[in-house]
Design a protein around this motif. Structure first.
Motif, PDB file in Angstrom:
ATOM      1  N   ASP A 192      -1.102 -11.731   2.453  1.00  0.00           N
ATOM      2  CA  ASP A 192      -2.146 -12.143   1.508  1.00  0.00           C
ATOM      3  C   ASP A 192      -2.804 -10.914   0.869  1.00  0.00           C
ATOM      4  N   LEU A 193      -2.982  -9.855   1.656  1.00  0.00           N
ATOM      5  CA  LEU A 193      -3.529  -8.612   1.114  1.00  0.00           C
ATOM      6  C   LEU A 193      -2.584  -8.019   0.074  1.00  0.00           C
ATOM      7  N   SER A 195      -0.502  -9.611  -1.832  1.00  0.00           N
ATOM      8  CA  SER A 195      -0.612 -10.435  -3.046  1.00  0.00           C
ATOM      9  C   SER A 195      -1.886 -10.108  -3.811  1.00  0.00           C
ATOM     10  N   GLU A 196      -2.976  -9.942  -3.099  1.00  0.00           N
ATOM     11  CA  GLU A 196      -4.253  -9.582  -3.733  1.00  0.00           C
ATOM     12  C   GLU A 196      -4.144  -8.232  -4.445  1.00  0.00           C
ATOM     13  N   HIS A 199      -2.270  -8.081  -7.835  1.00  0.00           N
ATOM     14  CA  HIS A 199      -3.045  -8.459  -9.013  1.00  0.00           C
ATOM     15  C   HIS A 199      -4.106  -7.409  -9.363  1.00  0.00           C
ATOM     16  N   SER A 200      -4.740  -6.838  -8.346  1.00  0.00           N
ATOM     17  CA  SER A 200      -5.830  -5.897  -8.632  1.00  0.00           C
ATOM     18  C   SER A 200      -5.331  -4.493  -8.959  1.00  0.00           C
TER      19      SER A 200
END
Length: 264
Positions: A192-193, A195-196, A199-200
């Motif tokens: 999940d990190l 994936s985050e 985007h960032s």
């Protein structure tokens, strides 16, 4: 334009078969792949099939026996110092075991700032500010800056390694079994990190793994590798359907599906 490509890469290692005899053992055989901007590609295969060797060649850390890697349409050549500097600024790696990937003599702040000291011309103040930003980006505290690796848990230390990989602002991160040493809950948190961060930080991934459950959750394309060759490429969908015999064997060999509480 591709960010990183492998063109007909083969690799052989010389091994001795007797006191006066030796032979070449093939590791990679005419491997081709292309990683574009914003992609998340999985490279999957059983242990010993050549995945990590290919990653080292793509990074310029090892030379192929034939073929070559291309970084932004330029041939990777370890003798070209300017090109290798741009490569290391743009492509970073996170390894399987965070404990062996860092020096126990360095603090977390020193570990994360290593690429900034060698690849960037930052002042000491700029390095401190950048490390604080990176700690926040991987959900660690600025209080962790002066800790040593032995004061961190395995999951926290892998976040430190991820922050170090992010430090120079790469366009691609090669994840070489980067979550396989973690328990299931931590694996999901780290995915999940990733994936985050995609985007960032606008970063692509080459996700090297043997676990198709993680691939199905995280990646958009999967390449199946067997005995040094890529034998299948497929888009990732749920459920994941692979046509090759080796791909089906990997599908049958994976662990049960994630529990419902972790699947969302």
């Amino acid at each position: 334009m591709s960010l990183l490509r492998a063109l007909q890469i083969s690799k052989h290692f010389r091994q001795r078969s007797g006191p006066w005899q030796s032979s070449d053992r093939p590791i990679l055989d005419q491997v081709c792949l292309s990683i574009g901007y914003g992609e998340t590609i999985a490279l999957v295969g059983k242990s010993g099939c050549g995945k990590s060797t290919l990653a080292r060649i793509l990074m310029g850390l090892e030379s192929p026996s034939s073929g070559y890697a291309m970084f932004e349409e330029q041939r990777v050549d370890p003798r070209d110092k300017a090109l290798m500097r741009r490569l290391f600024l743009s492509v970073q790696m996170v390894f399987q075991d965070p404990i062996t990937a860092v020096s126990p003599r360095y603090t977390v702040g020193e570990i994360i700032s290593e690429p900034l000291r060698f690849l960037k011309r930052f002042t000491r103040v700029q390095i401190r500010e950048r490390v604080s930003e990176l700690l926040a980006a991987v959900h660690l505290s600025d209080r962790d800056y002066d800790k040593y690796p032995q004061q961190m848990s395995g999951g926290q230390l892998q976040r430190v390694c991820i922050a170090r990989a992010l430090a120079p602002g790469p366009r691609l991160i090669i994840l070489d079994e980067a979550v396989s040493n973690l328990d299931l809950h931590l694996q999901i948190q780290i995915l999940d990190l990733f994936s985050e961060l995609q985007h960032s930080q606008d970063v692509s991934y080459l996700f090297i793994s043997h676990d198709l459950r993680l691939v199905e959750r995280f990646c958009t394309k999967v390449l199946i590798m067997d005995e040094g060759r890529i034998i299948e490429a497929a888009s990732v969908q749920s459920p994941l359907f692979l046509k090759s015999r080796q791909g089906r064997a990997l599908t049958d060999a994976i662990l049960p599906a994630f529990p419902v509480s972790l699947a969302s």
